[in-house]
Every structure is written in structure tokens, then in C-alpha cells.
Design an enzyme around this catalytic site. Structure first.
Site, short mmCIF file in Angstrom:
data_model
loop_
_atom_site.label_atom_id
_atom_site.label_comp_id
_atom_site.label_asym_id
_atom_site.label_seq_id
_atom_site.Cartn_x
_atom_site.Cartn_y
_atom_site.Cartn_z
N GLU A 303 30.28 -0.99 8.40
CA GLU A 303 29.29 -2.06 8.37
C GLU A 303 29.24 -2.70 6.98
O GLU A 303 29.29 -2.02 5.97
CB GLU A 303 27.92 -1.46 8.71
CG GLU A 303 26.76 -2.42 8.61
CD GLU A 303 25.41 -1.72 8.78
OE1 GLU A 303 24.41 -2.42 9.01
OE2 GLU A 303 25.37 -0.47 8.68
N LYS A 373 24.63 -7.84 15.75
CA LYS A 373 23.69 -6.74 15.95
C LYS A 373 22.44 -7.22 16.67
O LYS A 373 21.83 -8.23 16.29
CB LYS A 373 23.33 -6.12 14.59
CG LYS A 373 22.51 -4.85 14.71
CD LYS A 373 22.24 -4.25 13.33
CE LYS A 373 21.47 -2.94 13.45
NZ LYS A 373 21.15 -2.37 12.13
N CYS A 423 25.14 0.34 12.94
CA CYS A 423 24.10 1.14 12.29
C CYS A 423 23.38 2.00 13.32
O CYS A 423 24.01 2.74 14.05
CB CYS A 423 23.16 0.20 11.54
SG CYS A 423 21.95 1.04 10.49
#
Length: 568
Positions: A303, A373, A423
């Protein structure tokens, strides 16, 4: 009395917090310790008043989350530069909020079961069911209210036990319910036995414990079920772990250095920085038998390895990644904060870079495959209303992102379909299911846990990633900045992993799977229905007992009328 209601619950809560990842407790002990602690907690719900039970649950939860989430202070103090006392205060207040959920579970259990008649052996099954449903409902609510935070959910302490087998049918909530039910059955049976004058154990009196054993065996059988099958040809994936210290990750002076560092790892020219992988033997996928000259079909980088918005990254940097994809005939998946293509739109994303890409397209967020995301981190990636003052106390870059859509298609790579998540998105099991239903054969997580140092956060997250594989029967690939980077097979077993806080990479051969498990088909809906039905029945019974008690009280109340004729 006060110590019984507050001190001992806090001690047990601290112990419970250690059951979600190995170290300091050994992996084999986590599930057993958790069951013992939960049995004691269930006993509070059976034996105390609602107010006492809720207070014990609050202290239990406060200790659980303060100890289990201590690593949040690292991100706030060390990297966010918040004063340490304020960081600890923030952790305490957050833990206090999360503690409301176990307080709710225990208070509700005690209230629903209050005035329950003498414990008949069959009644023990009902007590365990009410307790398990209240505990599971509280955890499920914690996973959705205020965007949700299901970290330290009970199921993850059972990752290496038979109970985890229930995940393929009912997900993490189902495993939580079974765990709580077994603990409750043991607690109720021991409490009932303590009240019996006759110490002879009869089959009927052991019914609840016998059923608990059956539930564990069913979990073991579910672990052996094959709801999916191999799909397409295996691919070779290179998983890169850069180990860039969070303190310098967003330093503009180090940007070029970090770029060259990751390029070297991706090209297999790390100059001695390659980390040794821990590669347990596995029958389905492995990294031990790879041809040393084989080129990866896929390279995964963590990420936000591009620590600038895409339109501020030099064109040559984008060209470097295109060259890697071209010369190695591979696809590069990397995490980057993107600007565009719509004006004013910022996303935390994963993009695919291949030989057909151009620097201009990548700078504008126009990659051939792109995942934005969906589940943003409060305070880190968006600012909740009214909390701008809290963000101003820290120095955390890259906030206020836009959310991605809920139905983003997986990436078609080689003969597989790879579904990225970023994440902590993979702690929300139900949110990964749309991609699986769209045909994803492999899950891929891109994380940066460098915010939390070498803490239990890394190991806790790894346990949850293993659970996602068990629920969907899909292999999981993980590329993280500091750990844990590795691969997990469809049964949740570790294929390979890199040591934490080590720069390196590992190449793994992974076989994608197709087909839907019961959990992938139905998600959390069956568990919502189950817990609500059981608690609804419990509520009806409780209200009926209250009504009966009030009626009896009214019949026994002496007449206060001063007029005998009216009394007649």
C-alpha cells in the site's frame, strides 16, 4: 465485592487480549485460553444481576481493548507526533467505547435469563444459546456501527482450532457464536452441577457439554469440505516487503531512494537485502520447488509505495515500473494514492501496471485495472464529522480520500482473477464477498502496518487474513511494508511468509479456486437472523415472566379501600 465486579474482569480481559495472535502465548494455546476465559465471562451473565454483569463486561472490555490495541499509541505518538499522555488518553477513550459492546452482551444475557426457573438439563442448552447470541450480536454490531471495527473479534482466537471450520459455513460470526456457545455450555453445566446434591453424572446432565463436543467435531469436518475447486493454471507471484520506516516514508528527500529500493526488490536485484522466507510445506501451493529462473507472472508491492499523489510522481518513475512489467513479461500491482481522473477525486488505490501502460495514463489514474479502497480508516483516511480538532493534534499525511464503489471487478491476470483489498479492509469479511461472487479466484491484500512498529497488530492482522481464506476457500496473497508479507492457502494454512521488519521478497506458486462456499453465498445474513430469533424468543419469555410476576404481586396486594361495600 468491588474487586469481584471490576478487578478480576479487568485481569481476565487483559488475558483475553493475548488470545488473538501468537506471542506471548504459544499458538496452540490461544483457543483453549480463550474458551476458559469466555466460560468465566458467561458465568457472570448467568449468576449476576444485569447491572453487575454489565459493569463486569465493561471492565473486561476496557482491559481487552486497551491491552489488545496498545499499538494505536505508536501511530499517534511516534509517527503522528501526538503527546504521549494524549495518545494514551485517546486509546483509553476508544477502548471505553468498544467496551460498551461486551457490557451490552453481559447485561442483556443477565436480564433475559433473570428469573429463569431451576436449571433443568435441557434448560442449559437455552442458557448457552442466549449467551452466545448476545455475545455474537454485540460483536456484529461493533463491526458495523460508526463504520465498524471488528478487530479482536472472538473468532480469530480460534484460527488454529476445529471451531474455525465453521467459518466456511457461517463466517467469523458463526465461529464466534460456536465458541461462545461451547464456553456457555460448560459454564452453565458446572454451575448446575454445583447446585446438585447428587454428584452422579447422568447422560442428561452432561447433554450441554456433549453437544459442545459435537459442535467442535462438526467444525473439524467442515474444515475438510471442498466447496471450491482449482481454477486455471497456477501463477507465480512475487510478494515484496520494502520495510521503509514510517518516519521517513513520506519524506520528500527520501522519495527517490525508496523508489529505487522497491525497484531493486521487484527486479530481483536487491543487493543482499532479500529476506529469507518461512515456507511451511503445503500440498496445494508452494515456494520451495520454483525454478530459480522462472519469472513471476505477478509482482505485488505494498500500500502507498508511491508516497505522493499520482499526478505528482515524476513520469520517469512510472516508466520504471512499466519497464519492469515489460522486461519481465509480468503485471505489477502496486499501492498508490491516485488523483483523478475526475477533478478533485483522491483515492487510496491499487493499480495494475503492464507493458501497455503509459506514464501519462498512470499519472491520471487511468490504469488498465484499478481498485479504490472502499472502507476508509477513520482519522487516517477521512475525518469524522466534528473531529477535525483531533486530526490537527497529529501530523498524518494523505487524509480525506474518496471511497471506492462496492462492486469493483477483480483483475484478470494470467489465468486468474485477483481481487485486491487495502489495509484493514480484509477484517470485514462480508465486504470481500462481492468480488468473490464476481469470479475472483485469489484474494490480495496490500497493507502498510509500518504505523504500528513491531507490535502484535501485524500478527493479529495475519490471523484475520487467514480467516478470510477459510471463509471463501480462496488463497490470499499479502504484500505489506513491514509485515506480515506472505501467502495463505484456501484452507488458511501458511504457504510462505517473510520475517517482519525485513526488506525482501518471496516468490510463491499459487493456485486459484472457483466456486462459492455457503458463507460466500449468504454472508452474515444467516447469523443476523439466528441471533435475532434466539434473542427475540428470550425477550418474549422474559416479558411473560415479568407479567406473571407482576400479576402474582397484584393478587397478593392487600386491599386499601376504606369502603367495605366497594371492596365487595
Amino acid at each position: 465485592m468491588q474487586a469481584r465486579l471490576t478487578l478480576w474482569p479487568a485481569v481476565l480481559g487483559a488475558l483475553f487480549a493475548l488470545t488473538f495472535a501468537p506471542d506471548p502465548l504459544p499458538a496452540w494455546s490461544l483457543g483453549w485460553v480463550q474458551l476458559v476465559v469466555l466460560a468465566i465471562v458467561a458465568h457472570w451473565g448467568f449468576s449476576r444481576t444485569p447491572r453487575q454483569a454489565a459493569l463486569s463486561g465493561l471492565m473486561f472490555g476496557l482491559a481487552t481493548f486497551a491491552v489488545g490495541l496498545y499499538w494505536l499509541t505508536i501511530s499517534m505518538h511516534v509517527y503522528g507526533q501526538m503527546a504521549l499522555p494524549l495518545a494514551w488518553l485517546a486509546l483509553l477513550l476508544f477502548s471505553l467505547y468498544l467496551a460498551l459492546y461486551p457490557a451490552l452482551a453481559l447485561g442483556l444475557t443477565a436480564w433475559l435469563l433473570q428469573r429463569t426457573p431451576n436449571l433443568h438439563p435441557l434448560k442449559l442448552l437455552w442458557l448457552a444459546s442466549v449467551w452466545a447470541s448476545a455475545w455474537t450480536l454485540a460483536e456484529m454490531l461493533r463491526g458495523v456501527i460508526f463504520t465498524g471495527f471488528p478487530w479482536l473479534s472472538t473468532a480469530y482466537g480460534q484460527t488454529d482450532t476445529w471451531i474455525a471450520g465453521w467459518s466456511v459455513a457461517l463466517g467469523a460470526p458463526g465461529s464466534t457464536w460456536v465458541t461462545a456457545w461451547i464456553a456457555g455450555a460448560v459454564a452453565a453445566t458446572l454451575a448446575a452441577e454445583a447446585k446438585q446434591r447428587d454428584s452422579t453424572v447422568t447422560p442428561k446432565r452432561a447433554l450441554a457439554v456433549a453437544l459442545a463436543i459435537v459442535l467442535a467435531f462438526v467444525g473439524a469436518l467442515l474444515q475438510q469440505t471442498n466447496f471450491t475447486e482449482a481454477a486455471g493454471e497456477p501463477l507465480i507471484a512475487r510478494l515484496v516487503q520494502g520495510n521503509v520506516d514510517q518516519g521517513i516514508k513520506f519524506d520528500n528527500q527520501r522519495f527517490n531512494q525508496a523508489h529505487e529500493h522497491h525497484l531493486g526488490l521487484a527486479r530481483h536485484q536487491a543487493k543482499g537485502q532479500t529476506g529469507a522466507a518461512n515456507t511451511p510445506p503445503n500440498s496445494d501451493s508452494d515456494s520451495d520447488n520454483l525454478d530459480s529462473t522462472a519469472q513471476p507472472d505477478l509482482i505485488l508491492l505494498p500500500e502507498t509505495i508511491m508516497a505522493r499523489l499520482s499526478n505528482r510522481v515524476p513520469a520517469q518513475h512510472w516508466q520504471d515500473w512499466i519497464d519492469v512489467a515489460t522486461t519481465q513479461n509480468t503485471t505489477v500491482l502496486l499501492g498508490a494514492p491516485l488523483y483523478g481522473p475526475e477533478p478533485g477525486r483522491y483515492t487510496n488505490s491499487v493499480i495494475a501496471v503492464d507493458g501497455q501502460s503509459t506514464p501519462t495514463q498512470l499519472a491520471q489514474g487511468l490504469a488498465s485495472d484499478r481498485y479504490d479502497k472502499q472502507h476508509l480508516v477513520p482519522f487516517g483516511e477521512f475525518v469524522p464529522t466534528g473531529f477535525r480538532w483531533f486530526i490537527n493534534l497529529m501530523q498524518i499525511p494523505l487524509g480525506d480520500f474518496n471511497r471506492g464503489g462496492p462492486e469493483q471487478a477483480p483483475f484478470a491476470i494470467a489465468h486468474q482473477k485477483v481481487a485486491p483489498n487495502i489495509c484493514y479492509e480484509d477484517i470485514f469479511g462480508a465486504e470481500l464477498l462481492p468480488a468473490v461472487r464476481q469470479g475472483a479466484t485469489i484474494l490480495a491484500n496490500f497493507s502498510n502496518l509500518g504505523w504500528f512498529g513491531n507490535s502484535s497488530a501485524l500478527r493479529q492482522h495475519w490471523q484475520m487474513a487467514r480467516f478470510r481464506s477459510m471463509e471463501t476457500r480462496r488463497p490470499t496473497l499479502r504484500a505489506t511494508n513491514t509485515g506480515i508479507t506472505g501467502a495463505i492457502d484456501p484452507s488458511g494454512r501458511v504457504i510462505a511468509q517473510l520475517p517482519v521488519l525485513t526488506a525482501g521478497y518471496v516468490d510463491v506458486r499459487v493456485q486459484g479456486h472457483t466456486g462459492l462456499t455457503p458463507y460466500a453465498q449468504w454472508g452474515n445474513y444467516p447469523m443476523w437472523i439466528l441471533v435475532c430469533v434466539i434473542l427475540g424468543i428470550g425477550l418474549f419469555g422474559r416479558l411473560r415472566r415479568l407479567k406473571s410476576a407482576n400479576g402474582l404481586k397484584d393478587r397478593n396486594k392487600p386491599s386499601t379501600s376504606n369502603n367495605p361495600s366497594k371492596a365487595e
